[in-house]
Motif scaffolding. Structure first.
Motif, short mmCIF file in Angstrom:
data_model
loop_
_atom_site.label_atom_id
_atom_site.label_comp_id
_atom_site.label_asym_id
_atom_site.label_seq_id
_atom_site.Cartn_x
_atom_site.Cartn_y
_atom_site.Cartn_z
N ILE A 436 0.85 -1.19 0.00
CA ILE A 436 0.00 0.00 0.00
C ILE A 436 0.89 1.24 0.00
CG2 ILE A 436 -1.82 1.26 1.21
CD1 ILE A 436 -2.67 -1.37 2.50
N GLN A 437 0.72 2.07 -1.01
CA GLN A 437 1.54 3.27 -1.16
C GLN A 437 0.70 4.51 -0.85
OE1 GLN A 437 3.74 3.52 -4.84
NE2 GLN A 437 3.78 5.76 -4.76
N THR A 438 0.98 5.16 0.27
CA THR A 438 0.24 6.34 0.67
C THR A 438 0.77 7.58 -0.05
OG1 THR A 438 1.68 6.84 2.55
CG2 THR A 438 -0.15 5.31 2.93
N ALA A 439 0.03 8.69 0.02
CA ALA A 439 0.47 9.89 -0.70
C ALA A 439 -0.02 11.20 -0.09
CB ALA A 439 0.01 9.82 -2.16
N SER A 440 -0.94 11.16 0.86
CA SER A 440 -1.51 12.41 1.36
C SER A 440 -0.47 13.30 2.04
CB SER A 440 -2.66 12.12 2.33
OG SER A 440 -3.77 11.58 1.65
N ASN A 441 0.56 12.69 2.63
CA ASN A 441 1.59 13.47 3.31
C ASN A 441 2.65 13.93 2.30
OD1 ASN A 441 2.94 14.67 5.50
ND2 ASN A 441 4.28 12.88 5.71
N HIS A 442 2.17 14.52 1.24
CA HIS A 442 3.03 15.00 0.16
C HIS A 442 2.42 16.29 -0.35
CE1 HIS A 442 5.11 15.25 -3.68
NE2 HIS A 442 5.85 14.21 -3.36
N MET A 443 3.27 17.21 -0.77
CA MET A 443 2.72 18.43 -1.36
C MET A 443 1.71 18.07 -2.44
SD MET A 443 6.13 20.82 -1.65
CE MET A 443 5.19 22.27 -2.19
N PRO A 444 0.56 18.68 -2.47
CA PRO A 444 0.16 19.93 -1.80
C PRO A 444 -0.42 19.77 -0.39
CG PRO A 444 -1.55 19.25 -3.31
CD PRO A 444 -0.45 18.25 -3.45
N PHE A 445 -0.19 18.62 0.26
CA PHE A 445 -0.63 18.39 1.64
C PHE A 445 -2.14 18.61 1.80
CE2 PHE A 445 3.80 20.13 2.27
CZ PHE A 445 4.38 18.89 2.44
N THR A 446 -2.89 17.74 1.13
CA THR A 446 -4.35 17.84 1.18
C THR A 446 -4.90 17.01 2.36
OG1 THR A 446 -4.40 18.06 -1.22
CG2 THR A 446 -6.47 17.53 -0.14
N TYR A 447 -5.67 17.65 3.19
CA TYR A 447 -6.31 16.95 4.32
C TYR A 447 -7.65 17.63 4.60
CZ TYR A 447 -3.97 20.89 6.60
OH TYR A 447 -3.51 22.15 6.93
N PRO A 448 -8.59 16.90 5.17
CA PRO A 448 -9.93 17.46 5.42
C PRO A 448 -9.96 18.36 6.66
CG PRO A 448 -9.85 15.23 6.22
CD PRO A 448 -8.51 15.48 5.56
N LYS A 449 -10.98 19.16 6.74
CA LYS A 449 -11.17 19.99 7.93
C LYS A 449 -11.54 19.12 9.12
CE LYS A 449 -12.47 24.19 5.45
NZ LYS A 449 -13.52 25.23 5.24
N GLN A 450 -12.19 18.01 8.82
CA GLN A 450 -12.51 17.03 9.86
C GLN A 450 -12.87 15.71 9.19
OE1 GLN A 450 -15.31 18.25 12.84
NE2 GLN A 450 -15.32 16.26 13.88
N LYS A 451 -12.41 14.64 9.77
CA LYS A 451 -12.73 13.30 9.26
C LYS A 451 -12.77 12.36 10.46
CE LYS A 451 -12.44 11.94 5.34
NZ LYS A 451 -13.39 11.71 4.21
N ASP A 452 -13.97 11.88 10.80
CA ASP A 452 -14.13 11.05 12.00
C ASP A 452 -13.53 11.80 13.20
OD1 ASP A 452 -15.27 9.26 10.29
OD2 ASP A 452 -13.59 7.85 10.27
N SER A 453 -12.53 11.21 13.84
CA SER A 453 -11.94 11.86 15.01
C SER A 453 -10.77 12.77 14.66
CB SER A 453 -11.46 10.79 16.00
OG SER A 453 -10.45 9.98 15.42
N PHE A 454 -10.44 12.86 13.37
CA PHE A 454 -9.31 13.70 12.97
C PHE A 454 -9.71 15.17 12.89
CE2 PHE A 454 -7.27 16.06 9.50
CZ PHE A 454 -5.96 16.10 9.97
N LYS A 455 -8.92 16.01 13.53
CA LYS A 455 -9.06 17.45 13.41
C LYS A 455 -7.66 18.04 13.27
CE LYS A 455 -13.33 18.12 16.08
NZ LYS A 455 -13.95 18.81 17.25
N PRO A 456 -7.44 18.84 12.23
CA PRO A 456 -6.10 19.41 12.05
C PRO A 456 -5.78 20.48 13.09
CG PRO A 456 -7.63 20.32 10.45
CD PRO A 456 -8.37 19.24 11.17
#
Length: 664
Positions: A436-456
């Motif tokens: 499994i090759q992840t990619a979200s932790n790469h520019m442009p660093f895309t992440y949601p405002k909230q996802k389940d228990s995740f909050k930036p």
């Protein structure tokens, strides 16, 4: 309707079609006389032909571009100027001649080496006299010459005929209509060159989709393939140096020193494990040890992985060979470091064919997951041509197709889709090995405002001073890491609910460190230029290995030998990795290839020393890893310097040797 099309547009498209038909005729000749596809399935041949047609279209479009530029410059005056006529006819005649020559040499090259014409064939020019003698004695050279002359005459006549045909065409088209047709022409040629509906253009690696090498060779276009491989033509092997420094490598990997041989076979008792465990390898995009709170980062960046590591076997001195995602994927899969000084080894068509451990998991389902396209960096070729029955899941393969950025779906959806697929495989009682090759932790660093228990984090949560102290250049990079950490924890939660957690060995590794400022904990590595290579590697398999921290040096090519050994899967290792859990092996070093001041450089970490050497200027340094001093010990410790030099050069030359001598 067709008469309204400007004659110069029809002229260009007719010649474009002629190039395509000409290439197609040679493809048909190759299929009939050389392809040897008796063992290939109908679907393989159909897919190869599909790629081949697309490559031929791409070549035709590239060849017609210079003529298109000339025609559009002169527009309606093109057919009234004699100079244009001569330039066009000469260019087209020479283009057809070049295509003919390429295919003639390609047929001979394939007949001789069972591989399509590529840049390595230029080596025959170094012994031109001998090569000509072999050519004359091996092939009906006079018949070939006659055929070449005949085809040249025919193509020249056809070119002249096309010019006369459209020169005599007398059509008047309104300027506005001309613009539409020219736009359509340029759009057609542009798409023919790009030749893809995805976010990546058609690339040579897509031809290597089959385990049957003959099928892959049939898919290629030799003209394009030659120039694709041309940039790597100097990636030769120095066999003298390989043999000279081989003993140093053999000593570390417990190889026989009697001959140049890297083959090691490992077998295990059938009763060792009752059930064949699953293997899941997760590449953590842009994760080094520096930004992780487990390794002392002052911000609580990775609480999920910190908790997992405490229940895992951690290799605290794990280094990737080259800082780059494509390089790390290549090395982790092939068992060979990426030592290409220009681009990446994955983009080199000369090293695509390798014997790898990933392919040796007998009776296992083999899967590769990524959020974007496997055409990226030509990674598809590395996986698909070397792993039989590999299932690739990429954009277009998932139920969730919400593309968040250039890298495709985000890691939350990637892990969810992977879990859904692996859960289905698990229900069939078939073991699997998945990458499994992840990619979200790469520019442009895309992440949601909230996802389940995740909050930036917000700017109110973390001050700029705190970010700088932690090594981050901004809060987006921090949040992207936090999001990946959340998704890793979420993935393991899903695997427990899906029922395959207990019988699975999870291996997590970072492909390279993210761009970080110097930090207190790893300042020495930052100063020595190896911070980007120091990454986490931990194995989470509570049912199979006890949690512990292993402090010996380990490296990226060790991943698959280690995974196969834990799973007690018999395998033959032909490359440079080794089981990192085998305490009987020395194998206590790490090898790095990087660019230092624009020059390819080797680095070796062993005991308490970092040895580095620039390949071209031979500039050498020896530093201690402990302490704060950057003193160079190469003159003070000549024996250590010499020993580490031999191992570094041995590993480097062995890698280049195996690139070309580890083929299936």
């Amino acid at each position: 309707m067709f008469k309204k099309v400007p004659n110069y547009v029809r002229y260009i498209m007719t010649n474009f079609l002629a190039f395509f038909i000409y290439a197609g005729l040679f493809r048909l000749i190759f299929y009939i006389s050389y392809a040897n596809l008796e063992q290939a399935s109908f679907n393989e041949i159909k897919t190869a032909l599909s790629f081949g047609v697309r490559f031929d279209i791409k070549l035709s479009a590239i060849l017609i571009v210079p003529l298109t530029i000339l025609v559009l410059i002169f527009n309606d005056r093109f057919f009234t100027k004699k100079a244009c006529k001569y330039v066009a006819n000469i260019y087209l005649s020479l283009s057809f001649l070049c295509i003919t020559l390429f295919y003639f040499f390609d047929f001979g090259h394939y007949d001789y080496l069972n591989t399509r014409l590529n840049a390595s064939s230029l080596r025959f020019l170094s012994n031109l006299k001998i090569s000509l003698q072999v050519l004359i004695q091996s092939y009906p050279i006079f018949k070939i010459t006659f055929a070449l002359i005949l085809l040249s005459i025919i193509s020249s006549k056809v070119v002249s005929l096309f010019y006369k045909r459209f020169n005599s065409a007398n059509n008047k088209t309104a300027t506005k209509v001309k613009v539409y047709y020219v736009f359509f022409l340029l759009l057609t040629l542009s798409f023919s060159i790009y030749n893809s509906f995805t976010h990546y253009p058609l690339r040579w690696s897509q031809a290597f989709f089959s385990k049957n090498n003959n099928v892959n060779q049939f898919a290629l276009n030799p003209v394009l393939y030659f120039f694709d491989s041309f940039k790597f033509r100097n990636e030769g092997v120095d066999i003298v140096k390989t043999k000279r420094f081989y003993p140093a490598v053999a000593k570390e990997l417990n190889l026989s020193i009697d001959s140049l041989n890297f083959k090691r076979t490992f077998s295990f008792s059938k009763d060792t494990l009752k059930n064949q465990p699953n293997i899941v390898i997760v590449m953590l995009e842009s994760v080094g040890v520096v930004p992780m709170s487990y390794f002392g980062n002052p911000i609580k960046t990775t609480p999920k992985m910190d908790s997992i590591i405490k229940k895992s076997t951690l290799f605290s001195k794990f280094y990737v060979h080259k800082a780059g995602t494509a390089a790390s994927v290549f090395s982790s899969v092939t068992g060979l470091p990426d030592v290409d000084g220009v681009r990446t080894a994955s983009r080199n068509p000369m090293v695509i064919d390798q014997r790898i451990i990933f392919d040796q998991f007998k009776d296992y389902r083999k899967l590769y997951f990524l959020g974007g396209s496997a055409n990226w960096a030509n990674i598809r070729g590395i996986f698909q041509s070397n792993i039989k029955n590999l299932e690739i899941y990429e954009e277009g393969s998932y139920n969730s197709e919400e593309r968040v950025d250039v890298w495709g779906i985000d890691d939350y959806d990637l892990f969810r889709e992977a879990d859904l697929k692996l859960a289905k495989v698990n229900k069939t009682n078939t073991p699997f090995v998945a990458y499994i090759q992840t990619a979200s932790n790469h520019m442009p660093f895309t992440y949601p405002k909230q996802k389940d228990s995740f909050k930036p984090f917000t700017d109110n949560d973390i001050s700029k001073k705190e970010l700088e102290k932690a090594g981050f250049d901004g809060i987006k990079r921090l949040n992207a890491l936090k999001y990946l950490d959340f998704n890793v924890g979420k993935f393991l939660e899903r695997t427990k609910k899906s029922g395959y957690y207990d019988n699975t060995i999870f291996l997590f590794f970072g492909d390279h460190n993210t761009s970080m400022h110097a930090t207190t904990n790893f300042k020495k590595e930052f100063d020595l230029g190896i911070q980007a290579n120091h990454v986490p590697f931990f194995i989470h398999a509570p049912k199979y290995i006890q949690p512990k921290v292993i402090s010996k040096f380990t490296k990226l090519v060790d991943i698959f030998p280690t995974a196969a050994s834990i799973a007690k899967t018999p395998y033959t290792n032909y490359t440079l990795g080794a089981n990192a859990l085998d305490s009987t092996k020395t194998n206590n070093f790490a090898f790095i290839f990087n660019i230092s001041n624009g020059e390819p450089s080797l680095a070796l970490l062993k005991n308490d020393f970092l040895y580095s050497k620039k390949i071209i200027t031979n500039e050498v340094h020896l530093h201690k890893l402990s302490g704060e001093s950057l003193e160079d010990y190469k003159n003070e410790l000549p024996e250590i310097t010499k020993s580490m030099d031999s191992l570094a050069l041995g590993y480097y030359h062995a890698t280049k040797y195996l690139y070309l001598n580890n083929k299936k």
